[in-house]
Motif scaffolding. Structure first.
Motif: not given
Ligand SMILES: [Fe+2]
Ligand SMILES: [Fe+2]
Length: 287
Positions: A165-172, A250-261
């Motif tokens: 969900h969060i990966v989908f959201f970041i990409n969305y 998950l699929n590594q082509q997708l954008m991932q959350p960056r800010l919190l990490p």
């Protein structure tokens, strides 16, 4: 292949990937473990089930309400599936509440604002924050054998879906903001604002959890299993490492959350420098 955020190819990828990785299962028929009296008391003593149950029901309601307003068919289909998963999370929590006699009940659903997309975005940033902290908390709980492994396996399914969900959201969000012509710095500022709101909400939830239980129940149910030797640094490390591990699935082509990490990694560097310099400082004070 490098994808341009906001492009049609990017949209097709993050939506299709989300749709394709949707799993079917029925919370009723999961292999719920038998609990000993001690484990049962621990599970019942967790002061957050009421909030967790409501948060999942609320998630499903927001996502379902927003879905028909989405004009793009593939984005709408992906969000519709997220709605199915959120509703199933609520059902899964309900099955657990009933099965193990947990004191938590359905509470009335609040009214959502007319601007459902903002409600969806607020909810999305909230999920990113909850999931990131949840990754660390889950690992701590699992390692301390707070509950039998079978229970953690069930919740692992839920965590996997929240990661999606969060990966989908970041990409969305990246896709949406790019289409609206928002550049990187303004996107980052906007994210920080939404995270601040999500943080405020989480803080309120923790306070409510403590008030409802007066802090007592959780203490008697061996919360000290978590808290004995609890190290803030270790917890942040677990959040960062677990985030990386779960994102790696998950699929590594997708954008991932960056800010919190990256904020957490920065904080960890600060903590390590502090740990390294503290003995020297002390020596100087003593001199
Ligand atoms: Fe959920
Ligand atoms: Fe979710």
């Amino acid at each position: 292949m490098t994808l341009q955020a906001g492009s049609e190819a990017h949209k097709a990828l993050f939506c299709q990937d989300f749709i394709d990785t949707h799993q079917t299962f029925d919370p009723e028929t999961l292999p719920w473990p038998e609990l000993t009296d001690v484990e049962l008391a621990r599970l019942r003593g967790v002061p957050f089930w009421q909030e967790v149950y409501h948060t999942e029901r609320r998630a499903g309601a927001i996502v379902d309400a927003f879905t028909p307003q989405i004009t793009d068919p593939i984005v709408r289909e992906a969000v519709r599936i997220q709605g199915i998963e959120e509703a199933r999370h609520a059902r899964l929590i309900k099955v657990m509440i009933d099965r193990y006699g947990i004191d938590a009940h359905e509470q009335p659903m609040e009214k959502f604002p007319a601007d459902l997309e903002t409600a969806f975005i607020d909810f999305g940033f909230g999920e990113c924050l909850d999931a990131f902290l949840g990754f660390g908390a889950f690992k701590t709980a699992r390692e301390s054998s707070f509950l039998p492994e079978g229970m953690f396996e069930i919740f692992d399914t839920l965590m996997f879906e929240e990661t999606r969900h969060i990966v989908f959201f970041i990409n969305y969000m990246a896709w949406r903001e790019k289409r609206r012509g928002l550049g990187g710095p303004r996107r980052a500022m906007k994210s920080a604002r939404f995270y601040a709101r999500a943080g405020k909400r989480l803080f309120g939830m923790v306070n409510r959890g403590q008030e409802a239980n007066d802090g007592k129940d959780f203490a008697v149910t061996q919360a000290n299993m978590f808290l004995d030797g609890f190290s803030f640094q270790r917890f942040v490390e677990d959040c960062v490492n677990e985030n990386a591990r779960r994102m790696g699935e998950l699929n590594q082509q997708l954008m991932q959350p960056r800010l919190l990490p990256s904020m957490a990694s920065l904080a960890l560097q600060g903590l390590r420098v502090w740990e390294l310099t503290r003995p020297h400082l002390r020596r100087r004070e003593a001199a």
